[in-house]
Design a protein around this motif. Structure first.
Motif, PDB file in Angstrom:
ATOM      1  N   GLU A  54      13.493   3.674   8.156  1.00  0.00           N
ATOM      2  CA  GLU A  54      14.531   3.012   7.919  1.00  0.00           C
ATOM      3  C   GLU A  54      14.611   1.411   8.056  1.00  0.00           C
ATOM      4  N   ASN A  55      13.580   1.040   8.785  1.00  0.00           N
ATOM      5  CA  ASN A  55      13.670  -0.611   8.804  1.00  0.00           C
ATOM      6  C   ASN A  55      12.606  -1.139   8.206  1.00  0.00           C
ATOM      7  N   LEU A  56      11.639  -0.265   7.563  1.00  0.00           N
ATOM      8  CA  LEU A  56      10.500  -1.014   6.828  1.00  0.00           C
ATOM      9  C   LEU A  56      10.461  -0.514   5.410  1.00  0.00           C
ATOM     10  N   ASN A  57      10.648  -1.130   4.492  1.00  0.00           N
ATOM     11  CA  ASN A  57      10.397  -0.283   3.042  1.00  0.00           C
ATOM     12  C   ASN A  57       9.314  -0.401   2.214  1.00  0.00           C
ATOM     13  N   TYR A  58       8.200  -0.468   3.158  1.00  0.00           N
ATOM     14  CA  TYR A  58       6.617  -0.261   2.346  1.00  0.00           C
ATOM     15  C   TYR A  58       5.676   0.349   3.421  1.00  0.00           C
ATOM     16  N   ASN A  59       4.740   0.767   2.591  1.00  0.00           N
ATOM     17  CA  ASN A  59       3.546   1.500   3.470  1.00  0.00           C
ATOM     18  C   ASN A  59       2.337   0.359   3.433  1.00  0.00           C
ATOM     19  N   HIS A  76       2.693   3.808 -10.152  1.00  0.00           N
ATOM     20  CA  HIS A  76       3.757   3.676  -9.135  1.00  0.00           C
ATOM     21  C   HIS A  76       5.144   3.365  -9.408  1.00  0.00           C
ATOM     22  N   THR A  77       6.213   4.100  -8.682  1.00  0.00           N
ATOM     23  CA  THR A  77       7.568   3.796  -8.939  1.00  0.00           C
ATOM     24  C   THR A  77       7.990   2.339  -8.500  1.00  0.00           C
ATOM     25  N   SER A  78       7.060   1.669  -7.823  1.00  0.00           N
ATOM     26  CA  SER A  78       7.456   0.461  -7.303  1.00  0.00           C
ATOM     27  C   SER A  78       5.975  -0.631  -7.501  1.00  0.00           C
ATOM     28  N   PRO A  79       6.145  -1.818  -7.486  1.00  0.00           N
ATOM     29  CA  PRO A  79       4.859  -2.501  -7.362  1.00  0.00           C
ATOM     30  C   PRO A  79       4.064  -2.277  -6.452  1.00  0.00           C
ATOM     31  N   GLN A  80       2.881  -2.582  -6.593  1.00  0.00           N
ATOM     32  CA  GLN A  80       1.638  -2.120  -5.578  1.00  0.00           C
ATOM     33  C   GLN A  80       0.849  -3.505  -5.328  1.00  0.00           C
ATOM     34  N   VAL A  81       0.401  -3.794  -4.126  1.00  0.00           N
ATOM     35  CA  VAL A  81      -0.479  -4.993  -3.791  1.00  0.00           C
ATOM     36  C   VAL A  81      -1.707  -4.350  -3.594  1.00  0.00           C
ATOM     37  N   VAL A 106      -6.529 -10.652  -4.376  1.00  0.00           N
ATOM     38  CA  VAL A 106      -5.426  -9.982  -4.274  1.00  0.00           C
ATOM     39  C   VAL A 106      -4.490  -9.696  -5.578  1.00  0.00           C
ATOM     40  N   LEU A 107      -4.366  -8.530  -5.789  1.00  0.00           N
ATOM     41  CA  LEU A 107      -3.890  -7.907  -7.178  1.00  0.00           C
ATOM     42  C   LEU A 107      -2.626  -7.425  -6.897  1.00  0.00           C
ATOM     43  N   LYS A 108      -1.458  -7.920  -7.909  1.00  0.00           N
ATOM     44  CA  LYS A 108      -0.333  -7.273  -8.014  1.00  0.00           C
ATOM     45  C   LYS A 108      -0.174  -6.287  -9.075  1.00  0.00           C
ATOM     46  N   CYS A 109      -0.067  -5.089  -9.075  1.00  0.00           N
ATOM     47  CA  CYS A 109       0.266  -4.373 -10.195  1.00  0.00           C
ATOM     48  C   CYS A 109       1.721  -3.868 -10.226  1.00  0.00           C
ATOM     49  N   ASP A 110       2.340  -4.218 -11.478  1.00  0.00           N
ATOM     50  CA  ASP A 110       3.879  -3.969 -11.521  1.00  0.00           C
ATOM     51  C   ASP A 110       4.193  -2.657 -11.408  1.00  0.00           C
ATOM     52  N   GLN A 111       5.458  -2.212 -11.116  1.00  0.00           N
ATOM     53  CA  GLN A 111       5.951  -0.973 -11.398  1.00  0.00           C
ATOM     54  C   GLN A 111       5.636  -0.332 -12.837  1.00  0.00           C
ATOM     55  N   ASP A 112       5.331   1.085 -12.756  1.00  0.00           N
ATOM     56  CA  ASP A 112       5.297   1.822 -14.115  1.00  0.00           C
ATOM     57  C   ASP A 112       4.157   1.282 -14.711  1.00  0.00           C
ATOM     58  N   ILE A 113       2.927   0.690 -14.400  1.00  0.00           N
ATOM     59  CA  ILE A 113       1.873   0.305 -15.168  1.00  0.00           C
ATOM     60  C   ILE A 113       0.733   1.361 -14.870  1.00  0.00           C
ATOM     61  N   GLU A 114       0.357   1.834 -15.650  1.00  0.00           N
ATOM     62  CA  GLU A 114      -0.673   2.734 -15.616  1.00  0.00           C
ATOM     63  C   GLU A 114      -2.262   2.144 -15.367  1.00  0.00           C
ATOM     64  N   ASP A 124     -19.689   0.028  -2.108  1.00  0.00           N
ATOM     65  CA  ASP A 124     -18.460   0.470  -1.385  1.00  0.00           C
ATOM     66  C   ASP A 124     -17.474  -0.409  -1.577  1.00  0.00           C
ATOM     67  N   VAL A 125     -15.969   0.100  -1.629  1.00  0.00           N
ATOM     68  CA  VAL A 125     -14.875  -0.956  -1.575  1.00  0.00           C
ATOM     69  C   VAL A 125     -14.105  -0.586  -0.368  1.00  0.00           C
ATOM     70  N   THR A 126     -13.450  -1.560   0.352  1.00  0.00           N
ATOM     71  CA  THR A 126     -12.330  -1.369   1.123  1.00  0.00           C
ATOM     72  C   THR A 126     -11.273  -2.201   0.662  1.00  0.00           C
ATOM     73  N   TYR A 127     -10.078  -1.652   0.681  1.00  0.00           N
ATOM     74  CA  TYR A 127      -8.928  -2.355   0.314  1.00  0.00           C
ATOM     75  C   TYR A 127      -7.519  -1.975   1.003  1.00  0.00           C
ATOM     76  N   LEU A 128      -6.614  -2.976   1.292  1.00  0.00           N
ATOM     77  CA  LEU A 128      -5.380  -2.694   1.812  1.00  0.00           C
ATOM     78  C   LEU A 128      -4.481  -2.361   0.505  1.00  0.00           C
ATOM     79  N   ALA A 129      -3.933  -1.311   0.640  1.00  0.00           N
ATOM     80  CA  ALA A 129      -2.953  -1.205  -0.452  1.00  0.00           C
ATOM     81  C   ALA A 129      -1.243  -1.257   0.135  1.00  0.00           C
ATOM     82  N   ILE A 130      -0.713  -2.216  -0.534  1.00  0.00           N
ATOM     83  CA  ILE A 130       0.908  -2.273  -0.042  1.00  0.00           C
ATOM     84  C   ILE A 130       1.655  -1.707  -1.039  1.00  0.00           C
ATOM     85  N   TYR A 131       2.532  -0.790  -0.712  1.00  0.00           N
ATOM     86  CA  TYR A 131       3.308  -0.259  -1.839  1.00  0.00           C
ATOM     87  C   TYR A 131       4.580   0.745  -1.034  1.00  0.00           C
TER      88      TYR A 131
END
Length: 156
Positions: A54-59, A76-81, A106-114, A124-131
């Motif tokens: 309720e206080n944070l609108n992203y994962n 995604h139904t919202s942008p993803q970083v 740092v990559l931003k993928c817009d909403q509804d972009i396949e 290997d790759v390790t990344y942080l996904a913010i969405y």
């Protein structure tokens, strides 16, 4: 002196527990849990660092993919970083050329972009996904398609 030492041993656990109980602390360094083999090829680990509430609108999720591992096509139904913190990965949006992501990107993928993203064949790759919102799986990415991308990006 024995008296003070005894008091210290009694009180120390209380201070340690009091400090831990006041904070919700996760570690970005933890590998996380092995993901079930759904919507990807290979091996992946996920560490859910922060969850929307309720206080944070992203994962924020830390994802680690072993070399030669990839996600299926999705949107995604919202942008993803995506922030690459270790290794190298591939990224491709539908209708566009694939690219290699490296540490610091740092990559931003817009909403509804396949799109899809993965480790490279060799790293290997390790990344942080913010969405936020939902992930919609659209199409399976075959091993053959992934292998072809690996050859294509090496040419460029």
């Amino acid at each position: 002196m024995k008296k003070y030492t005894s008091i210290l041993f009694v009180l120390l656990p209380l201070f340690i527990n009091a400090q831990n109980s006041e904070y919700n602390l996760n570690s970005y360094l933890d590998e996380g849990v092995k993901a079930p083999n759904t919507h990807y090829i290979g091996e992946a680990w996920l560490n859910g660092l922060l969850r929307a509430d309720e206080n944070l609108n992203y994962n924020i999720t830390k994802a680690t993919f072993r070399a030669n591992s990839t996600l299926d096509w999705h949107k995604h139904t919202s942008p993803q970083v995506i922030i690459i913190v270790k290794g190298e990965g591939y990224y491709q949006e539908k209708g566009k050329e694939p690219l290699i992501l490296k540490v610091g990107d740092v990559l931003k993928c817009d909403q509804d972009i396949e799109h899809w993203h993965s480790s490279t064949k060799e790293n290997d790759v390790t990344y942080l996904a913010i969405y936020s919102g939902e992930t919609i799986w659209t199409e399976v990415l075959s091993q053959e398609n992934y292998d072809n991308v690996a050859v294509e990006v090496k040419k460029n």
